[in-house]
Design a protein around this motif. Structure first.
Motif, PDB file in Angstrom:
ATOM      1  N   HIS A  53      40.053  48.991  19.830  1.00 22.25           N
ATOM      2  CA  HIS A  53      40.983  50.073  20.163  1.00 22.25           C
ATOM      3  C   HIS A  53      40.944  50.266  21.675  1.00 22.25           C
ATOM      4  CE1 HIS A  53      43.324  53.669  19.506  1.00 22.25           C
ATOM      5  NE2 HIS A  53      42.493  54.332  20.297  1.00 22.25           N
ATOM      6  N   GLY A  54      42.029  49.958  22.353  1.00 19.03           N
ATOM      7  CA  GLY A  54      42.009  49.931  23.802  1.00 19.03           C
ATOM      8  C   GLY A  54      42.632  51.101  24.530  1.00 19.03           C
ATOM      9  N   ASP A  55      43.481  51.878  23.882  1.00 20.89           N
ATOM     10  CA  ASP A  55      44.202  52.954  24.552  1.00 20.89           C
ATOM     11  C   ASP A  55      44.868  52.443  25.828  1.00 20.89           C
ATOM     12  OD1 ASP A  55      43.773  54.993  22.690  1.00 20.89           O
ATOM     13  OD2 ASP A  55      41.811  55.435  23.517  1.00 20.89           O
ATOM     14  N   SER A  56      44.813  53.215  26.872  1.00 22.43           N
ATOM     15  CA  SER A  56      45.446  52.855  28.132  1.00 22.43           C
ATOM     16  C   SER A  56      44.365  52.538  29.160  1.00 22.43           C
ATOM     17  CB  SER A  56      46.326  54.002  28.624  1.00 22.43           C
ATOM     18  OG  SER A  56      46.933  53.649  29.843  1.00 22.43           O
ATOM     19  N   LEU A  57      43.834  51.343  29.076  1.00 24.06           N
ATOM     20  CA  LEU A  57      42.716  50.965  29.930  1.00 24.06           C
ATOM     21  C   LEU A  57      43.113  50.081  31.108  1.00 24.06           C
ATOM     22  CD1 LEU A  57      40.073  50.221  27.168  1.00 24.06           C
ATOM     23  CD2 LEU A  57      40.202  52.215  28.644  1.00 24.06           C
ATOM     24  N   GLY A  58      44.354  49.692  31.179  1.00 21.58           N
ATOM     25  CA  GLY A  58      44.774  48.774  32.229  1.00 21.58           C
ATOM     26  C   GLY A  58      44.498  49.245  33.640  1.00 21.58           C
ATOM     27  N   THR A  59      44.810  50.504  33.922  1.00 20.64           N
ATOM     28  CA  THR A  59      44.623  51.017  35.280  1.00 20.64           C
ATOM     29  C   THR A  59      43.155  51.053  35.693  1.00 20.64           C
ATOM     30  OG1 THR A  59      46.675  52.258  35.185  1.00 20.64           O
ATOM     31  CG2 THR A  59      45.062  52.948  36.831  1.00 20.64           C
ATOM     32  N   PRO A  60      42.253  51.660  34.904  1.00 16.76           N
ATOM     33  CA  PRO A  60      40.858  51.668  35.348  1.00 16.76           C
ATOM     34  C   PRO A  60      40.225  50.291  35.360  1.00 16.76           C
ATOM     35  CG  PRO A  60      41.063  52.737  33.199  1.00 16.76           C
ATOM     36  CD  PRO A  60      42.451  52.483  33.712  1.00 16.76           C
ATOM     37  N   LEU A  61      40.646  49.420  34.453  1.00 19.50           N
ATOM     38  CA  LEU A  61      40.069  48.077  34.423  1.00 19.50           C
ATOM     39  C   LEU A  61      40.589  47.206  35.562  1.00 19.50           C
ATOM     40  CD1 LEU A  61      39.918  47.333  30.609  1.00 19.50           C
ATOM     41  CD2 LEU A  61      38.042  47.917  32.156  1.00 19.50           C
ATOM     42  N   THR A  62      41.697  47.566  36.148  1.00 23.20           N
ATOM     43  CA  THR A  62      42.184  46.874  37.333  1.00 23.20           C
ATOM     44  C   THR A  62      41.596  47.519  38.594  1.00 23.20           C
ATOM     45  OG1 THR A  62      44.244  46.333  36.217  1.00 23.20           O
ATOM     46  CG2 THR A  62      44.255  46.202  38.616  1.00 23.20           C
ATOM     47  N   ALA A  63      41.527  48.841  38.596  1.00 28.42           N
ATOM     48  CA  ALA A  63      41.039  49.560  39.775  1.00 28.42           C
ATOM     49  C   ALA A  63      39.561  49.294  40.047  1.00 28.42           C
ATOM     50  CB  ALA A  63      41.277  51.055  39.609  1.00 28.42           C
ATOM     51  N   ALA A  64      38.741  49.223  39.008  1.00 30.56           N
ATOM     52  CA  ALA A  64      37.296  49.059  39.213  1.00 30.56           C
ATOM     53  C   ALA A  64      36.954  47.784  39.985  1.00 30.56           C
ATOM     54  CB  ALA A  64      36.561  49.114  37.876  1.00 30.56           C
ATOM     55  N   PRO A  65      37.426  46.607  39.549  1.00 23.70           N
ATOM     56  CA  PRO A  65      37.092  45.423  40.349  1.00 23.70           C
ATOM     57  C   PRO A  65      37.786  45.420  41.709  1.00 23.70           C
ATOM     58  CG  PRO A  65      38.420  44.792  38.448  1.00 23.70           C
ATOM     59  CD  PRO A  65      38.085  46.236  38.302  1.00 23.70           C
ATOM     60  N   ALA A  66      39.004  45.965  41.788  1.00 22.58           N
ATOM     61  CA  ALA A  66      39.695  46.003  43.076  1.00 22.58           C
ATOM     62  C   ALA A  66      38.908  46.844  44.079  1.00 22.58           C
ATOM     63  CB  ALA A  66      41.109  46.547  42.912  1.00 22.58           C
ATOM     64  N   LEU A  67      38.415  48.002  43.658  1.00 22.41           N
ATOM     65  CA  LEU A  67      37.640  48.848  44.566  1.00 22.41           C
ATOM     66  C   LEU A  67      36.284  48.233  44.902  1.00 22.41           C
ATOM     67  CD1 LEU A  67      38.563  52.376  43.200  1.00 22.41           C
ATOM     68  CD2 LEU A  67      39.361  51.272  45.304  1.00 22.41           C
ATOM     69  N   THR A  68      35.728  47.465  43.963  1.00 22.11           N
ATOM     70  CA  THR A  68      34.492  46.731  44.257  1.00 22.11           C
ATOM     71  C   THR A  68      34.754  45.702  45.343  1.00 22.11           C
ATOM     72  OG1 THR A  68      33.682  47.049  42.017  1.00 22.11           O
ATOM     73  CG2 THR A  68      32.697  45.248  43.277  1.00 22.11           C
ATOM     74  N   PHE A  69      35.895  45.015  45.253  1.00 18.95           N
ATOM     75  CA  PHE A  69      36.254  44.035  46.287  1.00 18.95           C
ATOM     76  C   PHE A  69      36.461  44.724  47.634  1.00 18.95           C
ATOM     77  CE2 PHE A  69      38.305  41.085  42.906  1.00 18.95           C
ATOM     78  CZ  PHE A  69      37.058  40.592  42.572  1.00 18.95           C
ATOM     79  N   VAL A  70      37.054  45.921  47.628  1.00 17.95           N
ATOM     80  CA  VAL A  70      37.241  46.674  48.874  1.00 17.95           C
ATOM     81  C   VAL A  70      35.873  47.010  49.464  1.00 17.95           C
ATOM     82  CG1 VAL A  70      38.054  48.861  49.853  1.00 17.95           C
ATOM     83  CG2 VAL A  70      39.516  47.584  48.267  1.00 17.95           C
ATOM     84  N   ALA A  71      34.962  47.511  48.630  1.00 19.88           N
ATOM     85  CA  ALA A  71      33.624  47.878  49.105  1.00 19.88           C
ATOM     86  C   ALA A  71      32.864  46.668  49.644  1.00 19.88           C
ATOM     87  CB  ALA A  71      32.828  48.527  47.981  1.00 19.88           C
ATOM     88  N   ASP A  72      33.093  45.496  49.051  1.00 17.95           N
ATOM     89  CA  ASP A  72      32.434  44.265  49.496  1.00 17.95           C
ATOM     90  C   ASP A  72      33.113  43.633  50.704  1.00 17.95           C
ATOM     91  OD1 ASP A  72      30.686  44.543  47.388  1.00 17.95           O
ATOM     92  OD2 ASP A  72      31.603  42.973  46.158  1.00 17.95           O
ATOM     93  N   GLY A  73      34.262  44.195  51.131  1.00 21.23           N
ATOM     94  CA  GLY A  73      34.988  43.646  52.264  1.00 21.23           C
ATOM     95  C   GLY A  73      35.809  42.410  51.925  1.00 21.23           C
ATOM     96  N   ARG A  74      36.031  42.152  50.633  1.00 22.85           N
ATOM     97  CA  ARG A  74      36.796  40.974  50.220  1.00 22.85           C
ATOM     98  C   ARG A  74      38.266  41.286  49.969  1.00 22.85           C
ATOM     99  NH1 ARG A  74      34.046  38.103  45.432  1.00 22.85           N
ATOM    100  NH2 ARG A  74      33.843  40.207  44.616  1.00 22.85           N
ATOM    101  N   LEU A  75      38.641  42.557  50.029  1.00 21.60           N
ATOM    102  CA  LEU A  75      40.012  42.966  49.778  1.00 21.60           C
ATOM    103  C   LEU A  75      40.313  44.181  50.651  1.00 21.60           C
ATOM    104  CD1 LEU A  75      42.577  42.687  47.920  1.00 21.60           C
ATOM    105  CD2 LEU A  75      41.476  44.335  46.412  1.00 21.60           C
ATOM    106  N   GLU A  76      41.498  44.184  51.265  1.00 28.20           N
ATOM    107  CA  GLU A  76      41.933  45.325  52.058  1.00 28.20           C
ATOM    108  C   GLU A  76      42.955  46.104  51.245  1.00 28.20           C
ATOM    109  OE1 GLU A  76      43.322  44.290  55.939  1.00 28.20           O
ATOM    110  OE2 GLU A  76      41.840  42.685  56.121  1.00 28.20           O
TER     111      GLU A  76
END
Length: 95
Positions: A53-76
């Motif tokens: 049962h997934g509900d609406s998980l697309g946004t947090p599941l996309t945001a979490a790795p994207a923000l991790t990449f920002v914190a690691d300096g791999r994504l602006e």
């Protein structure tokens, strides 16, 4: 680890998630990454046939790795997303 499978397995290992299934599609190939348990008490593993049962998980599941990449300096935040995000899928479906 920097692969989708590795990131999901790390989340299972540190008990952030009991389990997860991710479908990856790249260059015409589709693959499934399956990690963890569907029932923690019995230890029954998740499989490709497990209904989740997934509900609406697309946004947090996309945001979490994207923000991790920002914190690691791999994504602006204001830069292109394609290359850094695709690099996370190396070693998976067609990568």
């Amino acid at each position: 680890m920097n692969t989708v499978a590795g990131m999901l397995q790390d989340a299972v290992d540190d008990r952030t998630l009991p389990g997860a299934v991710a479908l990856l599609h790249r260059q015409g190939l589709t693959d499934a990454v399956v990690v963890g348990a569907q029932d923690l008490e019995s230890g029954t593993p998740i499989s490709r046939r497990t209904l989740l049962h997934g509900d609406s998980l697309g946004t947090p599941l996309t945001a979490a790795p994207a923000l991790t990449f920002v914190a690691d300096g791999r994504l602006e935040l204001d830069g292109p997303a394609g290359s850094p995000l695709l690099a996370a899928f190396e070693g998976t479906a067609g990568g």
